[in-house]
Design a protein around this motif. Structure first.
Motif, PDB file in Angstrom:
ATOM      1  N   LEU A 140       3.647   4.910 -11.889  1.00 57.18           N
ATOM      2  CA  LEU A 140       4.099   3.768 -11.560  1.00 57.18           C
ATOM      3  C   LEU A 140       5.387   3.390 -12.243  1.00 57.18           C
ATOM      4  O   LEU A 140       5.884   3.916 -13.403  1.00 57.18           O
ATOM      5  N   PRO A 141       6.341   2.818 -11.455  1.00 55.30           N
ATOM      6  CA  PRO A 141       7.843   2.427 -12.014  1.00 55.30           C
ATOM      7  C   PRO A 141       7.629   1.484 -13.137  1.00 55.30           C
ATOM      8  O   PRO A 141       6.646   0.499 -13.228  1.00 55.30           O
ATOM      9  N   HIS A 142       8.158   2.007 -14.473  1.00 54.94           N
ATOM     10  CA  HIS A 142       8.278   1.162 -15.390  1.00 54.94           C
ATOM     11  C   HIS A 142       9.481   1.462 -16.409  1.00 54.94           C
ATOM     12  O   HIS A 142      10.237   2.457 -16.406  1.00 54.94           O
ATOM     13  N   THR A 143       9.701   0.725 -17.436  1.00 60.43           N
ATOM     14  CA  THR A 143      10.545   0.930 -18.584  1.00 60.43           C
ATOM     15  C   THR A 143       9.812   1.072 -19.740  1.00 60.43           C
ATOM     16  O   THR A 143       8.636   0.496 -19.887  1.00 60.43           O
ATOM     17  N   SER A 144      10.252   1.802 -20.685  1.00 60.20           N
ATOM     18  CA  SER A 144       9.551   2.217 -21.825  1.00 60.20           C
ATOM     19  C   SER A 144      10.525   1.844 -23.210  1.00 60.20           C
ATOM     20  O   SER A 144      11.574   1.926 -23.015  1.00 60.20           O
ATOM     21  N   VAL A 145      10.042   1.070 -24.001  1.00 59.90           N
ATOM     22  CA  VAL A 145      10.825   0.404 -24.929  1.00 59.90           C
ATOM     23  C   VAL A 145      10.084   0.654 -26.363  1.00 59.90           C
ATOM     24  O   VAL A 145       8.986   0.431 -26.633  1.00 59.90           O
ATOM     25  N   ALA A 146      10.697   1.526 -27.164  1.00 60.04           N
ATOM     26  CA  ALA A 146      10.182   1.471 -28.565  1.00 60.04           C
ATOM     27  C   ALA A 146      10.196   0.632 -29.402  1.00 60.04           C
ATOM     28  O   ALA A 146      11.376  -0.347 -29.430  1.00 60.04           O
TER      29      ALA A 146
ATOM     30  N   GLU B 212     -21.528   1.590 -11.722  1.00 60.66           N
ATOM     31  CA  GLU B 212     -22.137   2.803 -12.526  1.00 60.66           C
ATOM     32  C   GLU B 212     -21.284   3.972 -12.664  1.00 60.66           C
ATOM     33  O   GLU B 212     -21.281   4.709 -13.821  1.00 60.66           O
ATOM     34  N   ALA B 213     -20.621   4.339 -11.801  1.00 60.43           N
ATOM     35  CA  ALA B 213     -19.684   5.787 -12.039  1.00 60.43           C
ATOM     36  C   ALA B 213     -18.768   5.558 -13.122  1.00 60.43           C
ATOM     37  O   ALA B 213     -18.394   6.784 -13.534  1.00 60.43           O
ATOM     38  N   ARG B 214     -18.456   4.376 -13.307  1.00 58.40           N
ATOM     39  CA  ARG B 214     -17.259   4.239 -14.253  1.00 58.40           C
ATOM     40  C   ARG B 214     -18.022   4.656 -15.671  1.00 58.40           C
ATOM     41  O   ARG B 214     -17.064   4.721 -16.842  1.00 58.40           O
ATOM     42  N   TYR B 215     -19.025   4.422 -16.243  1.00 58.83           N
ATOM     43  CA  TYR B 215     -19.683   4.586 -17.254  1.00 58.83           C
ATOM     44  C   TYR B 215     -20.441   5.873 -17.530  1.00 58.83           C
ATOM     45  O   TYR B 215     -21.582   6.062 -17.050  1.00 58.83           O
ATOM     46  N   ALA B 216     -19.915   6.898 -18.135  1.00 62.52           N
ATOM     47  CA  ALA B 216     -20.201   8.196 -18.268  1.00 62.52           C
ATOM     48  C   ALA B 216     -21.735   7.876 -19.134  1.00 62.52           C
ATOM     49  O   ALA B 216     -21.694   7.334 -20.232  1.00 62.52           O
TER      50      ALA B 216
ATOM     51  N   ALA C 229      -7.272   0.027 -24.115  1.00 61.67           N
ATOM     52  CA  ALA C 229      -8.375   0.162 -23.063  1.00 61.67           C
ATOM     53  C   ALA C 229      -8.125  -0.603 -21.846  1.00 61.67           C
ATOM     54  O   ALA C 229      -8.305  -0.065 -21.108  1.00 61.67           O
ATOM     55  N   VAL C 230      -7.590  -2.026 -22.199  1.00 61.66           N
ATOM     56  CA  VAL C 230      -7.374  -2.710 -21.233  1.00 61.66           C
ATOM     57  C   VAL C 230      -6.277  -2.312 -20.347  1.00 61.66           C
ATOM     58  O   VAL C 230      -6.281  -2.343 -19.008  1.00 61.66           O
ATOM     59  N   ILE C 231      -5.304  -1.614 -21.001  1.00 58.21           N
ATOM     60  CA  ILE C 231      -4.064  -1.270 -20.610  1.00 58.21           C
ATOM     61  C   ILE C 231      -4.410  -0.128 -19.497  1.00 58.21           C
ATOM     62  O   ILE C 231      -3.887  -0.071 -18.331  1.00 58.21           O
ATOM     63  N   ALA C 232      -4.987   0.714 -20.071  1.00 58.25           N
ATOM     64  CA  ALA C 232      -5.415   2.135 -19.346  1.00 58.25           C
ATOM     65  C   ALA C 232      -6.356   1.729 -18.033  1.00 58.25           C
ATOM     66  O   ALA C 232      -5.948   2.160 -17.056  1.00 58.25           O
ATOM     67  N   GLN C 233      -7.244   0.837 -18.136  1.00 61.82           N
ATOM     68  CA  GLN C 233      -7.925   0.320 -17.171  1.00 61.82           C
ATOM     69  C   GLN C 233      -7.073  -0.137 -15.992  1.00 61.82           C
ATOM     70  O   GLN C 233      -7.151   0.027 -14.955  1.00 61.82           O
ATOM     71  N   ASN C 234      -6.322  -1.162 -16.565  1.00 63.95           N
ATOM     72  CA  ASN C 234      -5.312  -1.836 -15.504  1.00 63.95           C
ATOM     73  C   ASN C 234      -4.402  -0.852 -14.680  1.00 63.95           C
ATOM     74  O   ASN C 234      -4.116  -1.084 -13.482  1.00 63.95           O
ATOM     75  N   LEU C 235      -3.812  -0.011 -15.630  1.00 64.72           N
ATOM     76  CA  LEU C 235      -3.009   1.032 -15.016  1.00 64.72           C
ATOM     77  C   LEU C 235      -3.862   1.866 -13.826  1.00 64.72           C
ATOM     78  O   LEU C 235      -3.346   2.119 -12.642  1.00 64.72           O
TER      79      LEU C 235
ATOM     80  N   ASP D 106      -6.151   1.019 -12.158  1.00 61.99           N
ATOM     81  CA  ASP D 106      -6.786   0.264 -11.235  1.00 61.99           C
ATOM     82  C   ASP D 106      -5.515   0.007 -10.288  1.00 61.99           C
ATOM     83  O   ASP D 106      -5.885  -0.203  -8.881  1.00 61.99           O
ATOM     84  N   LEU D 107      -4.512   0.106 -10.772  1.00 61.32           N
ATOM     85  CA  LEU D 107      -3.283  -0.224 -10.109  1.00 61.32           C
ATOM     86  C   LEU D 107      -3.137   1.005  -9.063  1.00 61.32           C
ATOM     87  O   LEU D 107      -2.352   0.790  -7.997  1.00 61.32           O
ATOM     88  N   LYS D 108      -3.336   2.132  -9.621  1.00 63.42           N
ATOM     89  CA  LYS D 108      -3.182   3.274  -8.869  1.00 63.42           C
ATOM     90  C   LYS D 108      -4.237   4.318  -8.729  1.00 63.42           C
ATOM     91  O   LYS D 108      -4.571   5.402  -9.485  1.00 63.42           O
ATOM     92  N   PRO D 109      -5.442   3.652  -7.723  1.00 60.54           N
ATOM     93  CA  PRO D 109      -6.782   4.306  -7.736  1.00 60.54           C
ATOM     94  C   PRO D 109      -6.456   5.824  -7.318  1.00 60.54           C
ATOM     95  O   PRO D 109      -7.405   6.704  -7.770  1.00 60.54           O
ATOM     96  N   GLU D 110      -5.709   6.066  -6.566  1.00 67.05           N
ATOM     97  CA  GLU D 110      -5.597   7.467  -6.142  1.00 67.05           C
ATOM     98  C   GLU D 110      -5.024   8.405  -7.261  1.00 67.05           C
ATOM     99  O   GLU D 110      -5.204   9.772  -7.120  1.00 67.05           O
TER     100      GLU D 110
END
Length: 98
Positions: free
Chosen positions: A25-31, A90-94, A69-75, A77-81
């Motif tokens: 996904l397009p983004h910028t990273s800031v330290a 249920e498949a999400r919870y090993a 965890a929220v950020i990872a899930q959001n990302l 979900d934005l790019k399911p492929e």
């Protein structure tokens, strides 16, 4: 999107940094310097995230997500492929035994 992270091996924000790059996904990273609470650009990080910790992901429409965890899930979900996370349900919870 803009990812705020700490540039250091072993930092909690590293996982989020990797997930974001895996999605492509397009983004910028800031330290962020967590001692001074300043970004590499010189901005006051507390004005962006009052909690003062990383990772923090500022979405294009303004809100800031602050939990790994929220950020990872959001990302994912934005790019399911990207197959970084199973479909919702249920498949999400090993090991889920409902």
């Amino acid at each position: 999107m803009k990812l705020f992270y700490k540039k250091k091996a072993g930092a909690c924000s590293l996982a989020t940094y990797i997930v974001l790059h895996e999605t492509g996904l397009p983004h910028t990273s800031v330290a962020v310097d967590l001692k001074t609470k300043r970004t590499a650009e010189g901005d006051d990080f507390l004005a962006i995230n009052s909690k003062g910790y990383v990772p923090a992901l500022q979405l294009d429409n303004g809100p800031v997500l602050t939990e790994s965890a929220v950020i990872a899930q959001n990302l994912a979900d934005l790019k399911p492929e990207s197959n970084l996370l199973a479909a919702s349900g249920e498949a999400r919870y090993a090991g889920w035994s409902g």
